[in-house]
Scaffold this active site. Structure first.
Site, PDB file in Angstrom:
ATOM      1  N   THR A  88     -29.189 -39.917 -18.224  1.00 48.35           N
ATOM      2  CA  THR A  88     -28.971 -40.998 -17.497  1.00 48.35           C
ATOM      3  C   THR A  88     -28.067 -40.362 -16.327  1.00 48.35           C
ATOM      4  O   THR A  88     -27.397 -39.725 -16.567  1.00 48.35           O
ATOM      5  CB  THR A  88     -28.333 -41.914 -18.232  1.00 48.35           C
ATOM      6  N   LEU A 123     -21.125 -50.446 -11.699  1.00 52.17           N
ATOM      7  CA  LEU A 123     -21.858 -51.577 -11.247  1.00 52.17           C
ATOM      8  C   LEU A 123     -22.703 -52.027 -12.524  1.00 52.17           C
ATOM      9  O   LEU A 123     -23.482 -53.037 -12.486  1.00 52.17           O
ATOM     10  CB  LEU A 123     -22.707 -51.401 -10.104  1.00 52.17           C
ATOM     11  N   SER A 154     -26.224 -49.366 -18.078  1.00 55.16           N
ATOM     12  CA  SER A 154     -26.616 -50.262 -18.712  1.00 55.16           C
ATOM     13  C   SER A 154     -28.152 -50.935 -18.559  1.00 55.16           C
ATOM     14  O   SER A 154     -28.906 -50.987 -19.541  1.00 55.16           O
ATOM     15  CB  SER A 154     -25.592 -51.336 -18.926  1.00 55.16           C
ATOM     16  N   CYS A 167     -29.636 -38.750 -24.692  1.00 49.14           N
ATOM     17  CA  CYS A 167     -28.683 -38.868 -23.718  1.00 49.14           C
ATOM     18  C   CYS A 167     -27.331 -39.399 -24.370  1.00 49.14           C
ATOM     19  O   CYS A 167     -27.441 -40.450 -25.221  1.00 49.14           O
ATOM     20  CB  CYS A 167     -28.901 -39.703 -22.799  1.00 49.14           C
ATOM     21  N   SER A 168     -25.939 -38.609 -23.963  1.00 51.88           N
ATOM     22  CA  SER A 168     -24.992 -39.133 -24.692  1.00 51.88           C
ATOM     23  C   SER A 168     -24.380 -40.712 -24.370  1.00 51.88           C
ATOM     24  O   SER A 168     -23.851 -41.213 -25.148  1.00 51.88           O
ATOM     25  CB  SER A 168     -23.775 -38.207 -24.412  1.00 51.88           C
ATOM     26  N   TYR A 169     -24.908 -41.023 -23.101  1.00 50.01           N
ATOM     27  CA  TYR A 169     -24.409 -42.262 -22.589  1.00 50.01           C
ATOM     28  C   TYR A 169     -25.120 -43.184 -23.472  1.00 50.01           C
ATOM     29  O   TYR A 169     -24.775 -44.402 -23.927  1.00 50.01           O
ATOM     30  CB  TYR A 169     -24.929 -42.657 -21.252  1.00 50.01           C
ATOM     31  N   THR A 210     -22.400 -44.867 -25.772  1.00 53.58           N
ATOM     32  CA  THR A 210     -22.083 -46.011 -25.065  1.00 53.58           C
ATOM     33  C   THR A 210     -22.879 -47.114 -25.221  1.00 53.58           C
ATOM     34  O   THR A 210     -22.446 -48.154 -25.528  1.00 53.58           O
ATOM     35  CB  THR A 210     -21.263 -45.611 -23.640  1.00 53.58           C
TER      36      THR A 210
END
Length: 126
Positions: free
Chosen positions: A65, A74, A78, A99-101, A105
């Site tokens: 990402t 922003l 997400s 992806c770690s995001y 998260t």
């Protein structure tokens, strides 16, 4: 005069709130699917989430990402994840959150998408 200035001030506050609401109520940036590049991206191509198809196209591996520093904060990352998960859902794909995001998260904040996460158990039973 006092009432007028108070009313005028309220009017200005209401106008500011309304104009602010218009700014925040504008449509979120549109996310488009770029099948050729295997990514979901903003229309300006600056923010994106890359994926690889695995298991004969049945599994979408979200590998990276990216949101430029000028656009961070922003909620774009997400939105990109939501677009990818919605695509996976509508195409009966499972998702590998490489992806770690996505894994660290997005999924903890959005547990309703966890059923789409590909599990090794599923893979070995196919």
């Amino acid at each position: 005069i006092m009432k007028l200035s108070f009313g005028s001030r309220l009017h200005h506050l209401a106008m500011a709130a309304t104009s602010g609401a218009k700014i925040t109520a504008t449509e979120p940036p549109k996310i488009v699917w770029n099948a050729g590049k295997h990514r979901f991206e903003t229309e300006d191509h600056e923010a994106f989430i890359d994926y690889k198809l695995r298991n004969d196209g049945k599994v979408m591996d979200l590998v990276h990402t990216y949101v430029p520093s000028s656009k961070r904060g922003l909620g774009l990352a997400s939105l990109l994840c939501v677009a990818a998960f919605e695509h996976a859902s509508s195409h009966s794909l499972s998702v590998i959150p490489s992806c770690s995001y996505v894994s660290d998260t997005f999924l903890p904040r959005n547990p309703t998408w966890k059923p789409l996460v590909h599990s090794e158990d599923l893979k070995s039973s196919i």
